[in-house]
Design a protein around this motif. Structure first.
Motif, PDB file in Angstrom:
ATOM      1  N   PRO A  73       0.971  -0.987   0.013  1.00 15.95           N
ATOM      2  CA  PRO A  73      -0.055  -0.136  -0.017  1.00 15.95           C
ATOM      3  C   PRO A  73       0.849   1.330   0.066  1.00 15.95           C
ATOM      4  CG  PRO A  73       0.180  -0.836   2.277  1.00 15.95           C
ATOM      5  CD  PRO A  73       0.934  -1.839   1.290  1.00 15.95           C
ATOM      6  N   GLN A  74       0.304   2.271  -0.261  1.00 15.78           N
ATOM      7  CA  GLN A  74       0.772   3.714  -0.156  1.00 15.78           C
ATOM      8  C   GLN A  74       0.732   4.062   1.525  1.00 15.78           C
ATOM      9  OE1 GLN A  74      -1.140   6.844  -1.929  1.00 15.78           O
ATOM     10  NE2 GLN A  74      -1.023   5.795  -4.086  1.00 15.78           N
ATOM     11  N   LEU A  75       1.891   4.690   1.734  1.00 18.08           N
ATOM     12  CA  LEU A  75       1.919   5.227   3.185  1.00 18.08           C
ATOM     13  C   LEU A  75       0.517   6.183   3.479  1.00 18.08           C
ATOM     14  CD1 LEU A  75       3.517   5.519   5.908  1.00 18.08           C
ATOM     15  CD2 LEU A  75       4.499   7.430   5.083  1.00 18.08           C
ATOM     16  N   GLU A  76      -0.045   5.994   4.448  1.00 16.61           N
ATOM     17  CA  GLU A  76      -1.294   6.918   4.822  1.00 16.61           C
ATOM     18  C   GLU A  76      -1.390   7.469   6.021  1.00 16.61           C
ATOM     19  OE1 GLU A  76      -3.671   7.209   2.611  1.00 16.61           O
ATOM     20  OE2 GLU A  76      -3.261   5.222   1.003  1.00 16.61           O
TER      21      GLU A  76
ATOM     22  N   ARG B  73       5.624  13.294  -0.464  1.00 24.12           N
ATOM     23  CA  ARG B  73       4.861  14.095  -1.439  1.00 24.12           C
ATOM     24  C   ARG B  73       3.656  14.595  -0.836  1.00 24.12           C
ATOM     25  NH1 ARG B  73       5.808  13.077  -7.478  1.00 24.12           N
ATOM     26  NH2 ARG B  73       8.071  14.118  -6.974  1.00 24.12           N
ATOM     27  N   LYS B  74       2.914  13.626  -0.095  1.00 28.54           N
ATOM     28  CA  LYS B  74       1.612  13.936   0.390  1.00 28.54           C
ATOM     29  C   LYS B  74       1.687  14.561   1.688  1.00 28.54           C
ATOM     30  CE  LYS B  74      -1.047  10.232  -2.131  1.00 28.54           C
ATOM     31  NZ  LYS B  74      -1.977   9.227  -1.895  1.00 28.54           N
ATOM     32  N   GLY B  75       2.983  15.021   2.093  1.00 25.57           N
ATOM     33  CA  GLY B  75       2.730  15.652   3.478  1.00 25.57           C
ATOM     34  C   GLY B  75       3.101  14.745   4.620  1.00 25.57           C
ATOM     35  N   LEU B  76       2.914  13.276   4.595  1.00 23.50           N
ATOM     36  CA  LEU B  76       3.150  12.566   5.677  1.00 23.50           C
ATOM     37  C   LEU B  76       4.641  12.579   6.115  1.00 23.50           C
ATOM     38  CD1 LEU B  76       0.840   9.429   4.326  1.00 23.50           C
ATOM     39  CD2 LEU B  76       0.506  11.405   6.277  1.00 23.50           C
ATOM     40  N   GLU B  77       4.927  12.032   7.289  1.00 22.03           N
ATOM     41  CA  GLU B  77       6.390  11.903   7.900  1.00 22.03           C
ATOM     42  C   GLU B  77       6.628  10.625   8.446  1.00 22.03           C
ATOM     43  OE1 GLU B  77       6.405  14.906  11.245  1.00 22.03           O
ATOM     44  OE2 GLU B  77       5.624  16.594   9.920  1.00 22.03           O
ATOM     45  N   VAL B  78       7.892  10.100   8.043  1.00 24.99           N
ATOM     46  CA  VAL B  78       8.293   9.028   8.783  1.00 24.99           C
ATOM     47  C   VAL B  78       9.927   9.242   9.503  1.00 24.99           C
ATOM     48  CG1 VAL B  78       9.135   6.444   8.139  1.00 24.99           C
ATOM     49  CG2 VAL B  78       7.380   7.820   6.853  1.00 24.99           C
ATOM     50  N   THR B  79       9.787   9.114  10.805  1.00 23.03           N
ATOM     51  CA  THR B  79      10.619   9.355  11.642  1.00 23.03           C
ATOM     52  C   THR B  79      11.645   8.138  11.942  1.00 23.03           C
ATOM     53  OG1 THR B  79       9.483  11.156  12.570  1.00 23.03           O
ATOM     54  CG2 THR B  79      11.332  10.566  13.704  1.00 23.03           C
ATOM     55  N   GLY B  80      12.855   8.323  11.987  1.00 24.83           N
ATOM     56  CA  GLY B  80      13.645   7.225  12.567  1.00 24.83           C
ATOM     57  C   GLY B  80      15.087   7.575  12.966  1.00 24.83           C
TER      58      GLY B  80
ATOM     59  N   LYS C 138      17.009  -8.361  10.216  1.00 21.06           N
ATOM     60  CA  LYS C 138      17.433  -9.712  10.834  1.00 21.06           C
ATOM     61  C   LYS C 138      18.389  -9.294  12.083  1.00 21.06           C
ATOM     62  CE  LYS C 138      19.426 -13.074   8.610  1.00 21.06           C
ATOM     63  NZ  LYS C 138      20.389 -13.857   7.772  1.00 21.06           N
ATOM     64  N   GLU C 139      18.736  -7.847  12.289  1.00 19.54           N
ATOM     65  CA  GLU C 139      19.493  -7.582  13.476  1.00 19.54           C
ATOM     66  C   GLU C 139      18.349  -7.018  14.509  1.00 19.54           C
ATOM     67  OE1 GLU C 139      22.384  -7.301  14.205  1.00 19.54           O
ATOM     68  OE2 GLU C 139      23.365  -7.767  12.259  1.00 19.54           O
ATOM     69  N   GLY C 140      16.987  -7.278  14.119  1.00 21.61           N
ATOM     70  CA  GLY C 140      15.896  -6.918  15.079  1.00 21.61           C
ATOM     71  C   GLY C 140      15.382  -5.566  15.130  1.00 21.61           C
ATOM     72  N   LEU C 141      15.993  -4.807  13.942  1.00 24.76           N
ATOM     73  CA  LEU C 141      15.233  -3.509  14.012  1.00 24.76           C
ATOM     74  C   LEU C 141      13.868  -3.181  13.207  1.00 24.76           C
ATOM     75  CD1 LEU C 141      18.565  -1.816  13.316  1.00 24.76           C
ATOM     76  CD2 LEU C 141      17.738  -2.037  15.215  1.00 24.76           C
ATOM     77  N   LYS C 142      13.345  -2.384  13.563  1.00 31.89           N
ATOM     78  CA  LYS C 142      12.000  -1.862  12.916  1.00 31.89           C
ATOM     79  C   LYS C 142      12.331  -1.142  11.642  1.00 31.89           C
ATOM     80  CE  LYS C 142       7.290  -0.596  13.264  1.00 31.89           C
ATOM     81  NZ  LYS C 142       6.267   0.364  14.401  1.00 31.89           N
ATOM     82  N   VAL C 143      12.005  -1.439  10.529  1.00 31.09           N
ATOM     83  CA  VAL C 143      12.467  -0.899   9.377  1.00 31.09           C
ATOM     84  C   VAL C 143      11.274  -0.596   8.401  1.00 31.09           C
ATOM     85  CG1 VAL C 143      13.911  -1.346   7.029  1.00 31.09           C
ATOM     86  CG2 VAL C 143      14.676  -2.083   9.218  1.00 31.09           C
ATOM     87  N   ALA C 144      11.197   0.605   7.580  1.00 34.08           N
ATOM     88  CA  ALA C 144      10.265   0.987   6.625  1.00 34.08           C
ATOM     89  C   ALA C 144      10.966   1.242   5.530  1.00 34.08           C
ATOM     90  CB  ALA C 144       9.576   2.151   7.261  1.00 34.08           C
ATOM     91  N   VAL C 145      10.536   0.807   4.211  1.00 35.69           N
ATOM     92  CA  VAL C 145      10.975   0.824   2.845  1.00 35.69           C
ATOM     93  C   VAL C 145       9.922   1.708   2.284  1.00 35.69           C
ATOM     94  CG1 VAL C 145      11.656  -0.066   0.787  1.00 35.69           C
ATOM     95  CG2 VAL C 145      12.210  -1.296   2.994  1.00 35.69           C
ATOM     96  N   LEU C 146      10.293   3.017   1.945  1.00 34.30           N
ATOM     97  CA  LEU C 146       9.386   3.770   0.841  1.00 34.30           C
ATOM     98  C   LEU C 146       9.922   3.653  -0.473  1.00 34.30           C
ATOM     99  CD1 LEU C 146       9.568   6.842   3.142  1.00 34.30           C
ATOM    100  CD2 LEU C 146       7.953   4.640   3.277  1.00 34.30           C
ATOM    101  N   GLU C 147       9.224   3.265  -1.480  1.00 34.96           N
ATOM    102  CA  GLU C 147       9.347   2.958  -2.729  1.00 34.96           C
ATOM    103  C   GLU C 147       8.337   4.075  -3.678  1.00 34.96           C
ATOM    104  OE1 GLU C 147      10.230   2.871  -6.371  1.00 34.96           O
ATOM    105  OE2 GLU C 147      11.425   2.078  -4.761  1.00 34.96           O
ATOM    106  N   ALA C 148       9.064   4.973  -4.465  1.00 34.51           N
ATOM    107  CA  ALA C 148       8.026   5.984  -5.024  1.00 34.51           C
ATOM    108  C   ALA C 148       7.360   5.265  -6.154  1.00 34.51           C
ATOM    109  CB  ALA C 148       9.134   7.000  -5.904  1.00 34.51           C
ATOM    110  N   GLY C 149       7.655   4.114  -6.548  1.00 37.86           N
ATOM    111  CA  GLY C 149       6.925   3.621  -7.700  1.00 37.86           C
ATOM    112  C   GLY C 149       6.480   2.109  -7.214  1.00 37.86           C
ATOM    113  N   LYS C 150       7.026   1.217  -7.976  1.00 40.32           N
ATOM    114  CA  LYS C 150       6.808  -0.169  -7.527  1.00 40.32           C
ATOM    115  C   LYS C 150       8.223  -0.918  -7.344  1.00 40.32           C
ATOM    116  CE  LYS C 150       2.362  -0.154  -8.428  1.00 40.32           C
ATOM    117  NZ  LYS C 150       1.616  -0.157  -7.120  1.00 40.32           N
ATOM    118  N   LEU C 151       8.419  -1.952  -6.440  1.00 40.28           N
ATOM    119  CA  LEU C 151       9.515  -2.476  -6.095  1.00 40.28           C
ATOM    120  C   LEU C 151      10.196  -3.103  -7.456  1.00 40.28           C
ATOM    121  CD1 LEU C 151       8.743  -4.393  -2.982  1.00 40.28           C
ATOM    122  CD2 LEU C 151       9.734  -2.222  -2.999  1.00 40.28           C
TER     123      LEU C 151
END
Length: 525
Positions: free
Chosen positions: A29-32, A225-232, A57-70
């Motif tokens: 899905p898109q980030l909402e 681009r939609k004004g949402l924020e992902v913090t890490g 695999k190191e136990g971290l919480k990860v988010a991947v953002l892709e502008a199109g399709k993987l």
């Protein structure tokens, strides 16, 4: 896909790579909503997905953002040679950066190849992986001597390989150089397993989610681009060209090159091995299996983005080469790729700008992204886990090796200036009634330069040709139906939407009110 008998100058209509056919990837899905994670990874190619795989695999919480399709960018358009033989590079590196640094470059990529091999074994990944010897060959005396120097560099670095007098191909060579025990694979099948592991371990993947900026700080924030924020705690910029440059000025320190591939069913059997010539124009060869039959990937025809000849001519040149060598029954696929080349030909991997230790970048793989991209992911993992490695200093983006970086900096930016001026003063003389359906080009309308594409139904699409990055004038790419910038490699669809950076905003589009007045009488001077 149509399996019609090959006819002269007949190509698949759309430039789509073989790797994404016959395989269904999961959709995401898109980030909402705003999100908080440990690591934000921007880019869903080999570097971004490998880094995500390593970090979950190191136990971290990860988010991947892709502008199109993987896997629909450069990774999905590669020839997928998994090799440490990166053209004629090792003698040049020894001369420019010294033997010890050159050895580190070789080791980083050799470790990447080993990682790929071991990971395929660990997960039993069915990705058409096969061991292959890799060859560079020369057809002229000048490059034959260069291969002799490269062979001496192999010996100095302890690389398993050496000179050969002939090839299994029907090519009359002056010299050849082999690197033993390299490999090839199907990149999408390989990375599909990584996607599964990322999901299984709680990693998040978002498609159609374009990152546009970063707020720096102890916990950097990626804005979409939609004004949402992902913090890490960390941001990994793995978006081919960095979507965020900070103060790195990457557009002045890299140039973009396009290259082409035709996948062909041949009359003669392919003898095995991976091949590339030393001279220009580039010719690259490898084979793969498609539905139980062998096809040959004929690649090359490199040129700076936006600075090539008639784009279809590049495909035709590769077809001619393949036909002369093997005899072609049909062209099954055609596609092109864009790659970034740094000033000193080493990738930029590490802190995006000096002092911002939690915003990391990986770019500039110089067409060898399967090993360089994997090496980058391994190094990014080490940065995040705060494990020092000998490769950090070698690849750091803040480096500046005086030779050849200064010379190449001056040459590249002189080239940009030349194309900037040329685009402003050239006077195309085409008019609207010159265009057939499915044809594009540049016209002058009331003294202004406009880009026109007439689609297959005869509808017009008109854009302003001024690139939204730094104002160069884009050129029409008939092979991909895109507008390409000759200065820094930005690419736009025929409707003006951004396909490749560094541009972030689309070309200005003109609506039907403009088109109503856009007649053949005022389409020229």
């Amino acid at each position: 896909m149509s399996q019609n008998k090959r006819t002269k100058d007949t190509f698949p209509e759309s430039p789509e790579p073989y790797w994404r056919d016959f395989i269904t990837l999961p959709e995401f899905p898109q980030l909402e909503d705003n999100l908080q994670v440990d690591v934000v990874i921007v880019g869903g190619g080999i570097t971004g997905l490998t880094a995500a795989y390593l970090l979950v695999k190191e136990g971290l919480k990860v988010a991947v953002l892709e502008a199109g399709k993987l896997l629909n960018g450069t990774t999905g358009h590669t020839t997928a040679k998994v090799t440490v033989q990166h053209g004629l590079i090792y003698d040049e590196f020894i001369q420019n950066i010294g033997k010890s640094r050159t050895r580190l470059y070789y080791e980083a990529n050799a470790e990447a190849l080993s990682f790929i091999r071991k990971t395929i074994e660990e997960h039993s990944i069915d990705c058409d992986f096969s061991e292959q010897d890799a060859y560079i060959y020369a057809t002229t005396e000048h490059y034959a001597r260069k291969l002799e120097k490269e062979a001496k560099a192999y010996a100095k670095l302890g690389i398993d390989g050496g000179l050969v007098n002939n090839l299994a191909l029907d090519i009359d060579i002056q010299n050849g150089l082999v690197m033993k025990n390299q490999a090839q694979f199907h990149p999408v099948k390989y990375l599909a397993r990584f996607i599964d592991v990322i999901k299984e371990k709680g990693g998040l993947i978002f498609e159609d989610t374009t990152a546009v900026n970063v707020k720096t700080g102890k916990e950097p924030v990626v804005f979409t681009r939609k004004g949402l924020e992902v913090t890490g705690r960390y941001v990994l910029v793995c978006s081919h060209f960095p979507f965020y440059e900070g103060k790195g000025f990457y557009f002045t320190r890299m140039h973009a090159e396009r290259s082409y591939v035709v996948a062909v069913k041949t009359k003669k059997h392919y003898p095995g091995g991976m091949y590339i010539n030393a001279e220009d124009p580039v010719r690259s060869l490898r084979s793969t299996m498609m539905n139980g039959e062998e096809i040959v990937l004929v690649g090359g025809e490199s040129h700076k983005t936006g600075q090539g000849t008639d784009t279809m001519a590049h495909y035709k040149a590769l077809e001619t080469f393949g036909d002369e060598l093997f005899g072609i029954d049909r062209v099954a696929y055609r596609w092109s790729a864009q790659d970034l080349v740094t000033l000193d030909k080493l990738p930029y991997i590490g802190e995006l700008t000096s002092g911002e230790a939690n915003i990391l970048v990986a770019t500039g793989y110089r067409k060898w992204g399967m090993t360089n991209g994997t090496a980058a992911a391994l190094l990014l993992r080490d940065y995040v886990m705060q494990q020092e490695t000998p490769y950090q200093k070698l690849f750091t983006p803040s480096r500046f090796y005086l030779h050849p970086s200064l010379k190449n900096f001056l040459v590249e930016n002189a080239n940009v200036a030349g194309h900037l001026i040329k685009g402003k003063i050239e006077a195309p003389n085409r008019k609207m009634n010159d265009f057939a359906n499915d044809e594009g080009g540049v016209v002058i309308h009331k003294g202004q330069r406009k880009g026109v594409y007439k689609d297959k139904e005869g509808a017009l699409h008109v854009v302003d040709t001024t690139c939204t990055h730094l104002g160069c004038e884009v050129e029409w790419n008939d092979g991909e139906r895109t507008w390409d910038c000759p200065c820094h490699g930005s690419r736009f669809s025929y409707t003006g939407e951004v396909i490749e950076g560094p541009a972030e905003t689309p070309l200005q589009q003109h609506d039907h009110h403009f088109l109503d007045n856009f007649t053949s009488e005022d389409s020229g001077y």
